[in-house]
Scaffold this active site. Structure first.
Site, PDB file in Angstrom:
ATOM      1  N   LYS A   1       0.851  -1.200   0.000  1.00 53.37           N
ATOM      2  CA  LYS A   1       0.000   0.000   0.000  1.00 53.37           C
ATOM      3  C   LYS A   1       0.883   1.245   0.000  1.00 53.37           C
ATOM      4  O   LYS A   1       1.868   1.302   0.756  1.00 53.37           O
ATOM      5  CB  LYS A   1      -0.887  -0.021   1.251  1.00 53.37           C
ATOM      6  CG  LYS A   1      -1.955   1.073   1.306  1.00 53.37           C
ATOM      7  CD  LYS A   1      -2.805   0.918   2.568  1.00 53.37           C
ATOM      8  CE  LYS A   1      -3.974   1.898   2.612  1.00 53.37           C
ATOM      9  NZ  LYS A   1      -4.843   1.691   3.784  1.00 53.37           N
TER      10      LYS A   1
ATOM     11  N   SER B   1      -9.981  -1.044   6.893  1.00 54.52           N
ATOM     12  CA  SER B   1      -9.411  -0.843   5.555  1.00 54.52           C
ATOM     13  C   SER B   1      -8.698  -2.047   4.953  1.00 54.52           C
ATOM     14  O   SER B   1      -8.300  -2.005   3.794  1.00 54.52           O
ATOM     15  CB  SER B   1      -8.444   0.340   5.561  1.00 54.52           C
ATOM     16  OG  SER B   1      -9.157   1.550   5.672  1.00 54.52           O
TER      17      SER B   1
ATOM     18  N   SER C   1      -9.876   1.372   2.806  1.00 53.16           N
ATOM     19  CA  SER C   1      -9.081   2.210   1.943  1.00 53.16           C
ATOM     20  C   SER C   1      -7.963   1.488   1.198  1.00 53.16           C
ATOM     21  O   SER C   1      -7.405   2.041   0.259  1.00 53.16           O
ATOM     22  CB  SER C   1      -8.454   3.315   2.785  1.00 53.16           C
ATOM     23  OG  SER C   1      -7.521   2.772   3.709  1.00 53.16           O
TER      24      SER C   1
END
Lengths: 97, 478
Positions: free
Chosen positions: B78, B177, B153
């Site tokens: 990420k 997330s 997310s």
């Protein structure tokens, strides 16, 4: 409506953000709807409840006070929008008389 | 539909060990998959050359018999985690050109075990969102149905694994997330116990909630990643001094005698009928396999979203104060004084959802409101944590849905922040309590969209999560 456009302007100043008139209207509406939902917490009696700020048990961490390698000055300045050999450069803070 | 999942690392590892393939060939296939499904917008940076070079090095080490525990595992990261000399953007204009001077500990530990990092993945700007539509570099699409969101997310990391571009991926989970996208895309997603994984080198969002964890195509793969990234790190003083057990030992396929609690509140109104049916079926399968299913209660469940969003936005507004255009990041041109530079750099650099949360967080921390919102929420957080501790004294773990619905359509909730926040209703509580939680695929709804079952455990009891989730995986696939 608990939050007014003036409140939004005040909070925006604290957060160092600026918004257009339209954005302020929308934010006022959205903050009101979110905060109205959050008011539900007031229904709970929390007297005598200790606030929780850290979720796992922690103890103080001691270590010897020794110099260890860190990020070099050159590396630290590499991402700066403006810099000299030694310093970050920003617009003038103190004006001349 | 669950069987559309891509090869696990275990499968690739067997092919590598049997000399049927090479790490270089695996990486090439992964790069081809990224190229083929570019439209999903999962990656912000792809390390084609770097990854191939690493792969050749790992192949050499394998030939010499000195390869690490994750040799040839392809991992996506990420873009909120630092990798030395690579950009870390957090999907924000304000960090668009920021190059990290160091590696995050989790990244460093993966590379030390010869995993190959393939690229940095797209996310909601500063991990604020539940759909990965808030990225400054465009939304991510769900590979199962491209008209739908992948969840957020950590949408890019999730899609990288769900679309066969990487074996595993690192995400971050502040309020769901990792788990919610895993549920929406039909893969495994783990949020470890708070403090289990060092946050050194992770761009801070909400420091009392943030935790790094893996996405994977199997529970066993998720366990392999956690094995390597877990453990104390002197560079993160909040990382726990708790020994890391051998997670593979917990994957026994035997759940006899395990006490599984069904929180009554999680099966109330607002839950999609197909999601309910799928999770109830998981409970039935576990009972048939010898687990004991018990009803439990989490009395303060109705207060989790309010509590979470007050504390999360307060911490985020404080953490994001550092983006001022002075030392790094975007700086607006032509400001006449310092204040104007701060205001314009921040206003031009941050996107709408980030600004909204900074405003909300600044409001709840401001004079006159601190006690009513922030302090109140910290007290309710204690009550919520106590609910979990009480329930987890009666049972070994909890079983509930990961999300109240399956993947929603793109654009459906983007203009209604409260509706978007409410989609986190089943995930935020584990972050509030600091307990570990895993999402494991357990079927599909009538439209063929994946459903995730969530298992929540005691602090540092990831072994029970792996044991139960692995069993669910086997039972559901049969």
């Amino acid at each position: 409506m608990p939050v007014t456009v003036q409140d939004v302007e005040h909070v925006a100043h604290l957060a160092r953000l600026s918004f257009t008139a339209e954005e302020k209207q929308l934010l006022t509406m959205q903050l009101n709807s979110i905060l109205l939902y959050m008011e539900q917490l007031n229904a709970l009696d929390t007297s005598g409840v200790e606030p929780l700020s850290h979720v796992i048990e922690v103890q103080n961490v001691f270590r010897p006070d020794q110099v260890t390698p860190g990020v070099s000055r050159e590396e630290a300045l590499r991402n700066a929008p403006a810099h000299s050999d030694e310093y970050f450069k920003v617009p003038k803070v103190i004006s001349e008389r | 539909m669950v069987t559309t999942r891509h090869p696990t690392y275990d499968q690739t590892r067997r092919s590598l060990d049997g000399e049927e393939t090479t790490c270089e060939a695996t990486v090439s296939a992964s790069l081809a998959a990224i190229e083929r499904r570019k439209g999903l917008n999962a990656f912000l940076t792809v390390f084609a050359e770097r990854a191939l070079e690493r792969a050749r090095m790992v192949d050499r080490k394998r030939a010499e018999g000195r390869a690490g525990r994750l040799a040839g595992m392809i991992v996506a990261v990420k873009d909120a985690l630092c990798m030395r000399n690579e950009r870390v953007t957090c999907a924000s204009r304000i960090l668009e050109n920021f190059v990290s001077p160091y590696d995050a500990t989790a990244v460093e530990r993966l590379e030390r075990e010869d995993a190959v990092l393939i690229g940095k993945t797209n996310l909601d700007e500063f991990a604020m969102g539940s759909s990965t539509e808030n990225s400054a570099f465009g939304p991510v699409r769900n590979p199962v149905d491209e008209s739908r969101v992948p969840g957020g997310s950590s949408g890019g990391s999730c899609v990288a694994v769900a679309a066969g571009m990487a074996h595993t991926a690192l995400g971050t989970d502040t309020g769901g997330s990792i788990r919610q996208p895993a549920s929406f895309c039909g893969i495994v997603g783990l949020k470890p116990t708070y403090g289990r994984v060092s946050r050194y080198g992770l761009v801070a969002l909400s420091s009392s909630f943030d935790q790094i964890g893996p996405f994977a195509n199997s529970v066993a793969d998720a366990a392999r990643v956690l094995q390597v990234i877990a453990g104390h790190d002197p560079r993160d003083a909040t990382s726990a001094h708790v020994p890391v057990p051998e997670y593979a030992d917990s994957i026994t396929g035997d759940v006899r005698g395990v006490r599984v609690g069904l929180p009554r509140e999680a099966f109330a109104a607002g839950l999609h009928a197909d999601v309910r049916a799928a999770v109830v079926r998981v409970a039935d399968l576990l009972r048939d396999a010898g687990a004991e299913i018990l009803d439990v209660t989490l009395p303060h469940s109705a207060y989790t979203i309010s509590t979470y969003y007050i504390l999360m936005t307060a911490e985020a507004s404080s953490n994001l104060a550092r983006y001022d255009g002075a030392r790094y990041g975007y700086r607006a041109e032509g400001a006449r004084d310092l204040t104007e530079m701060y205001v314009r750099s921040r206003s031009e650099g941050f996107g709408p959802e980030v600004k909204r949360r900074i405003m909300l967080g600044t409001y709840v921390l401001s004079a006159g409101y601190y006690d009513a919102y922030y302090l109140k929420a910290q007290k309710v957080r204690r009550l919520i944590q106590n609910d979990f501790f009480d329930a987890l004294r009666r049972v070994d773990c909890l079983l509930l849905p990961t999300a109240p619905t399956t993947a929603f359509t793109m654009g459906e909730k983007i203009d209604d922040p409260l509706a978007m926040y409410l989609s986190d209703v089943y995930t935020v509580s584990a972050n509030l309590a600091g307990v570990p939680a895993i999402s494991v695929p357990c079927g599909t709804d009538r439209e063929g969209l994946p459903i995730g079952a969530q298992i929540i455990g005691k602090q540092f009891d990831e072994p029970t999560l792996f044991r139960v989730a692995d069993t669910v995986e086997r039972l559901v696939m049969q």
